[in-house]
Scaffold this motif. Structure first.
Motif, PDB file in Angstrom:
ATOM      1  N   VAL A   1       0.868  -1.181   0.000  1.00 41.61           N
ATOM      2  CA  VAL A   1       0.000   0.000   0.000  1.00 41.61           C
ATOM      3  C   VAL A   1       0.908   1.236   0.000  1.00 41.61           C
ATOM      4  O   VAL A   1       1.865   1.295   0.786  1.00 41.61           O
ATOM      5  CB  VAL A   1      -0.932   0.008   1.234  1.00 41.61           C
ATOM      6  N   ARG A   2       0.589   2.126  -0.867  1.00 41.71           N
ATOM      7  CA  ARG A   2       1.447   3.315  -0.997  1.00 41.71           C
ATOM      8  C   ARG A   2       1.512   4.075   0.322  1.00 41.71           C
ATOM      9  O   ARG A   2       0.560   4.057   1.102  1.00 41.71           O
ATOM     10  CB  ARG A   2       0.911   4.203  -2.113  1.00 41.71           C
ATOM     11  N   ASP A   3       2.636   4.797   0.528  1.00 41.76           N
ATOM     12  CA  ASP A   3       2.890   5.424   1.837  1.00 41.76           C
ATOM     13  C   ASP A   3       1.804   6.421   2.222  1.00 41.76           C
ATOM     14  O   ASP A   3       1.437   6.548   3.394  1.00 41.76           O
ATOM     15  CB  ASP A   3       4.225   6.170   1.820  1.00 41.76           C
ATOM     16  N   GLU A   4       1.274   7.156   1.244  1.00 43.39           N
ATOM     17  CA  GLU A   4       0.299   8.194   1.565  1.00 43.39           C
ATOM     18  C   GLU A   4      -1.086   7.617   1.879  1.00 43.39           C
ATOM     19  O   GLU A   4      -1.977   8.336   2.342  1.00 43.39           O
ATOM     20  CB  GLU A   4       0.202   9.226   0.429  1.00 43.39           C
ATOM     21  N   ASP A   5      -1.236   6.338   1.628  1.00 43.80           N
ATOM     22  CA  ASP A   5      -2.508   5.677   1.928  1.00 43.80           C
ATOM     23  C   ASP A   5      -2.388   4.820   3.209  1.00 43.80           C
ATOM     24  O   ASP A   5      -1.322   4.302   3.518  1.00 43.80           O
ATOM     25  CB  ASP A   5      -2.933   4.757   0.780  1.00 43.80           C
ATOM     26  N   ALA A   6      -3.512   4.698   3.888  1.00 41.22           N
ATOM     27  CA  ALA A   6      -3.524   3.867   5.112  1.00 41.22           C
ATOM     28  C   ALA A   6      -3.670   2.382   4.739  1.00 41.22           C
ATOM     29  O   ALA A   6      -4.427   2.055   3.825  1.00 41.22           O
ATOM     30  CB  ALA A   6      -4.697   4.270   5.993  1.00 41.22           C
ATOM     31  N   ALA A   7      -2.926   1.522   5.412  1.00 38.17           N
ATOM     32  CA  ALA A   7      -3.103   0.064   5.243  1.00 38.17           C
ATOM     33  C   ALA A   7      -3.881  -0.465   6.457  1.00 38.17           C
ATOM     34  O   ALA A   7      -3.897   0.164   7.523  1.00 38.17           O
ATOM     35  CB  ALA A   7      -1.750  -0.624   5.149  1.00 38.17           C
ATOM     36  N   ASN A   8      -4.482  -1.624   6.250  1.00 34.99           N
ATOM     37  CA  ASN A   8      -5.324  -2.169   7.353  1.00 34.99           C
ATOM     38  C   ASN A   8      -4.478  -3.037   8.291  1.00 34.99           C
ATOM     39  O   ASN A   8      -4.707  -4.220   8.426  1.00 34.99           O
ATOM     40  CB  ASN A   8      -6.462  -3.014   6.771  1.00 34.99           C
ATOM     41  N   HIS A   9      -3.522  -2.461   8.925  1.00 35.06           N
ATOM     42  CA  HIS A   9      -2.552  -3.285   9.658  1.00 35.06           C
ATOM     43  C   HIS A   9      -2.662  -3.205  11.171  1.00 35.06           C
ATOM     44  O   HIS A   9      -2.189  -4.096  11.871  1.00 35.06           O
ATOM     45  CB  HIS A   9      -1.119  -2.912   9.241  1.00 35.06           C
ATOM     46  N   ALA A  10      -3.301  -2.175  11.710  1.00 34.47           N
ATOM     47  CA  ALA A  10      -3.193  -2.000  13.169  1.00 34.47           C
ATOM     48  C   ALA A  10      -4.533  -2.069  13.902  1.00 34.47           C
ATOM     49  O   ALA A  10      -4.550  -2.253  15.121  1.00 34.47           O
ATOM     50  CB  ALA A  10      -2.514  -0.681  13.485  1.00 34.47           C
ATOM     51  N   GLY A  11      -5.638  -1.939  13.220  1.00 38.04           N
ATOM     52  CA  GLY A  11      -6.950  -2.039  13.869  1.00 38.04           C
ATOM     53  C   GLY A  11      -7.042  -1.159  15.099  1.00 38.04           C
ATOM     54  O   GLY A  11      -6.634   0.003  15.080  1.00 38.04           O
ATOM     55  N   ASN A  12      -7.599  -1.723  16.191  1.00 38.54           N
ATOM     56  CA  ASN A  12      -7.685  -0.944  17.434  1.00 38.54           C
ATOM     57  C   ASN A  12      -6.311  -0.892  18.074  1.00 38.54           C
ATOM     58  O   ASN A  12      -5.773  -1.927  18.495  1.00 38.54           O
ATOM     59  CB  ASN A  12      -8.685  -1.594  18.389  1.00 38.54           C
ATOM     60  N   SER A  13      -5.781   0.309  18.138  1.00 37.88           N
ATOM     61  CA  SER A  13      -4.404   0.432  18.634  1.00 37.88           C
ATOM     62  C   SER A  13      -4.189   1.838  19.176  1.00 37.88           C
ATOM     63  O   SER A  13      -4.933   2.758  18.842  1.00 37.88           O
ATOM     64  CB  SER A  13      -3.421   0.125  17.509  1.00 37.88           C
ATOM     65  N   LEU A  14      -3.174   1.933  20.030  1.00 36.92           N
ATOM     66  CA  LEU A  14      -2.896   3.212  20.702  1.00 36.92           C
ATOM     67  C   LEU A  14      -1.398   3.418  20.818  1.00 36.92           C
ATOM     68  O   LEU A  14      -0.662   2.475  21.160  1.00 36.92           O
ATOM     69  CB  LEU A  14      -3.455   3.149  22.128  1.00 36.92           C
ATOM     70  N   TRP A  15      -0.949   4.621  20.582  1.00 39.43           N
ATOM     71  CA  TRP A  15       0.452   4.954  20.870  1.00 39.43           C
ATOM     72  C   TRP A  15       0.516   6.440  21.177  1.00 39.43           C
ATOM     73  O   TRP A  15      -0.443   7.167  20.911  1.00 39.43           O
ATOM     74  CB  TRP A  15       1.336   4.602  19.658  1.00 39.43           C
TER      75      TRP A  15
END
Lengths: 346, 476
Positions: free
Chosen positions: B284-298
């Motif tokens: 997935v291109r850098d400027e687009d979001a990928a579906n990799h982290a779901g519910n997450s916090l940092w």
């Protein structure tokens, strides 16, 4: 025997048919039968007889008194419990079909009379019921006779329809008295002719033996040393008046003490020797009780005398828990045989 | 039969003889049982005449003893009264019969029922033992972690607004800054960078544009606008099947990789995949979001990030958590090069380079570690990064997310030290607010849900698309 007359009908008809196991103590002085678990049902007959020459007068006396007798062309034979009365009446000694625990080879009529006495007590079997009868253990010079004695009795009892099995007399004492100890202990029967001992472990006889000294030996020797004419008087005195816990007051009592001690000493020494000699005995993990039974053990103080002589001889080869008298010394062996017969029955 | 054996057998039989009050029954029981045992032993002895050594084993004696019990029970069955009432009376009230003998005989009587119950009990016991050992191990680990946490280099820093943010101790790489990396060559199917990184484009795809908020304390935003540039990197594992990494498996390994790449492309799962030979694939291109982290916090010094698909780049290593060797040498080198490229391109802080397992949460039960990839063993140092296992996760320190034994067990039986520091920070904060930790936790959970909703709104503003399911689309 050329001619036989049966005993009077009233007594002869007591021979009914038996359908339960039977225990039979065939002792030198008495034959005892146990055929029910109730102790009061135990019956016995003296194992003795008196022979008188045949006469109509004597036979009439017997008939009038309802006595058990048998007649052939020469003699009239009175046997069983009537023997004592008739012997006293004739002032003679009763004769014994057995001697020293075995069939008496000196007595021509022994087998026949014994069969008659047994028949007074033991009815015919219905369906090959088990009958256990007591036999003495091996002892000095009695081994060959023992085989004969056992075989004769067995054959006769089988002829009455029983599945007859011989039980050591000492072992029968164990069966009767040592149930709570699971038949582990020492049973001693002080009979008329001999003392029988069985050391039993869990109902298995480990050591059995007999000592040919007992009541008759005492009577015979007391008669001899006292210069008495017959032994009946001595025997009756012994059974009714003797107290071994008291010091003897007269010569007869003293003589009885001496011969009782002789019998006990012989038996205890033999018991010690047998234990030392035996390699068959398992390592028993508990003290063993000793039970005393038999007519010779009846006098007062016998138990204490036995115990004191046992302890006096020093350490015994095995630990003894207690020495006790059987509940009913006269019927113990028969009761033990009955228990054995019941256990063998299907 | 030896004298000792006789004695042992007799003792056993004797215990059961007390069942009988009547002398003739007791006598029959003793005689029959012992006679049968003696006969059986003689038979077995004769049969094993050639195998004397067997007779000397304890097993042989035990077997004979078991057989004796069988004979005893057989005899008891024959001799005890057949009427169940009488038999029950004997078994219940016979005080002279040893208790153990009564129990064992009862078990034998009801053996058909006892066997399945016994098996079930055994199974339960085994399970309980297994569970107990696992539970104990976890608690020992937790205890040890707490016991020695004073020695950990945990830094739980609270910023001016009172928010906990990630702070690297930077002990491993003090003063390290990624060098400036630039694009050297761009061809149709790859890009080459000045640090030697080579990124393949064969599986490149697009997704919706990034759009996220940065939250400060409470509902306050760090700035008003929706942000679009990537702010951090999350490292993942593909959890795909692993073949042995050997030369003779080359073709198969490549086939597996191809399958993975196609799957990732189809589901737009990550921005980058690094295969086992160290080849870097942009998906997935850098400027687009990928579906990799779901519910997450940092969180970092700028604020808190909720739902990291939008704000973080997802880099996936083709590997598995339980694999013997988690990363090949080539993957490690490529991972470091790609990290340099991305950090250089987007000015990403070391503090924002972490792993999926350290940021994943489960809003349904408010626990951390919904996903476990790289909750342990990620080579931060080899990637030129500080150790994020030492950092208090914002999910624990700020929002009061918790964990349970099952979770600890799944991540290998031990929590990373940052969690412990986070718990401490949260409890301190509760103390300062004069609230019980549970009360503060409830408040923070409400806040988290509000922030989640706001983040969804930000994404909708950015793309006009609904957000996909919260569960990550990992599953190879």
């Amino acid at each position: 025997m050329e001619e036989k007359n049966q005993a009077p009908a009233s007594k002869a008809e007591t021979l009914s048919i038996k359908s339960s196991p039977v225990g039979l103590d065939i002792g030198t002085s008495r034959i005892v039968i146990a055929d029910s678990p109730v102790n009061s049902d135990i019956r016995s007959q003296m194992n003795a007889f008196v022979a008188v020459p045949c006469s109509e007068m004597a036979e009439n006396v017997l008939k009038q008194r309802g006595m058990v007798y048998e007649r052939n062309c020469k003699n009239i034979y009175v046997y069983g419990n009537d023997t004592d009365f008739f012997a006293s009446f004739l002032d003679t000694d009763a004769r014994r079909p057995m001697h020293s625990g075995l069939l008496n080879p000196q007595e021509e009529m022994s087998q026949h009379i014994m069969q008659r006495i047994i028949q007074l007590l033991v009815p015919r079997a219905k369906r090959n019921e088990v009958l256990c009868f007591s036999v003495p253990g091996k002892g000095e010079g009695a081994n060959g006779n023992l085989v004969y004695h056992e075989a004769v009795l067995k054959n006769f009892l089988q002829s009455l329809g029983y599945n007859a099995k011989a039980i050591n007399e000492g072992q029968a004492v164990v069966f009767s008295e040592l149930q709570d100890e699971n038949f582990t202990g020492i049973g001693i029967s002080f009979g008329g002719g001999m003392c029988n001992v069985s050391v039993s472990f869990m109902s298995m006889p480990m050591i059995t033996f007999s000592v040919p000294k007992s009541g008759d030996y005492i009577d015979r020797n007391v008669v001899e040393v006292m210069g008495e004419r017959n032994s009946t008087k001595v025997r009756l005195f012994k059974e009714e008046n003797l107290d071994l816990s008291r010091q003897p007051k007269d010569d007869m009592t003293r003589a009885m003490h001496i011969f009782y001690e002789d019998v006990l000493q012989t038996l205890i020494e033999r018991l010690r020797a047998e234990f030392k000699r035996s390699s068959q005995l398992p390592k028993v993990d508990r003290p063993m009780p000793i039970v005393l039974a038999g007519g010779t053990a009846k006098p007062a103080g016998f138990l204490q005398k036995f115990e004191s002589m046992l302890r006096a001889g020093g350490e015994f080869p095995i630990e003894i828990s207690d020495v006790r008298m059987a509940k009913d010394p006269l019927t113990t062996t028969a009761n033990g045989c009955y228990i054995a017969a019941m256990s063998e029955s299907k | 039969m030896s004298v000792d054996s006789t004695l042992i057998y007799s003792r056993i039989v004797e215990r059961y003889a007390h069942f009988f009050d009547r002398p003739e029954l007791r006598l029959r029981f003793l005689n029959h049982t012992l006679a049968q045992q003696t006969a059986s032993r003689e038979k077995v002895d004769a049969a094993l005449e050639r195998f004397e050594f067997l007779k000397k084993t304890r097993f042989y004696e035990q077997l004979l003893r078991l057989w004796l019990y069988h004979l005893i029970f057989q005899e008891l069955g024959k001799l005890l009264p057949t009427a169940s009432k009488q038999r029950r009376q004997i078994l219940t009230f016979k005080s002279r019969t040893p208790f153990t003998a009564r129990v064992i005989f009862r078990c034998y009587q009801y053996r058909r029922a006892v066997y399945p119950v016994g098996l079930a009990t055994l199974a339960v016991l085994l399970f309980a033992t297994y569970y107990g050992v696992g539970w104990s191990a976890r608690h020992v680990n937790t205890y040890l972690a707490q016991r020695y946490r004073s020695g950990q280099r945990v830094v739980a820093v609270v910023n001016d607004q009172g928010s906990v943010y990630a702070q690297a101790s930077a002990r491993h790489l003090p003063g390290y800054k990624p060098e400036k990396v630039w694009l050297v060559e761009q061809k149709e199917n790859y890009e080459r960078y000045s640090n030697g990184a080579r990124i393949l484009n064969d599986f490149e795809t697009t997704n919706h544009a990034r759009g996220y908020y940065v939250f400060k304390q409470g509902r306050e935003l760090a700035d008003e606008g929706v942000r679009h540039e990537p702010v951090g990197i999350l490292y993942h594992t593909s959890e795909s099947d692993m073949l042995p990494f050997t030369a003779d498996n080359n073709a198969s390994i490549e086939t597996h990789t191809r399958g993975l790449l196609e799957y990732v492309k189809k589901n737009k799962s990550y921005n980058y995949v690094i295969d086992r030979f160290g080849q870097i694939y942009r998906i997935v291109r850098d400027e687009d979001a990928a579906n990799h982290a779901g519910n997450s916090l940092w969180a970092d010094s700028r604020g808190v990030y909720v739902g990291l698909n939008e704000s973080f780049l997802g880099v996936c290593f083709e590997t598995k958590t339980e694999a013997d060797e988690q990363l090949t040498e080539a993957q490690t080198v490529s991972g470091r090069l790609l990290t340099q490229v991305l950090r250089s391109n987007y000015q990403i802080d070391d503090a924002d380079c972490t792993t999926h397992g350290l940021v994943s949460v489960n809003p349904s039960n408010m626990r951390i570690c919904y996903h476990h990839d790289w909750t342990r063993g990620f080579p931060f140092e080899a990637m030129g990064l500080s150790d994020k296992y030492q950092v208090a996760p914002v999910s624990v320190g700020e929002f009061g997310f918790t964990y349970d034994d099952e979770m600890v067990s799944k991540i290998g039986g031990a929590l990373w030290p940052g969690v412990v520091a986070g718990e401490e920070a949260f409890n301190q904060r509760a103390g300062q607010s004069k609230l019980k930790p549970e009360e503060l936790r409830r408040q923070m959970h409400t806040l988290y849900r509000e922030q989640m909703e706001m983040q969804r709104a930000a994404r909708a503003t950015s793309t006009n698309e609904p957000e996909p399911s919260s569960a990550d689309q990992k599953g190879l």
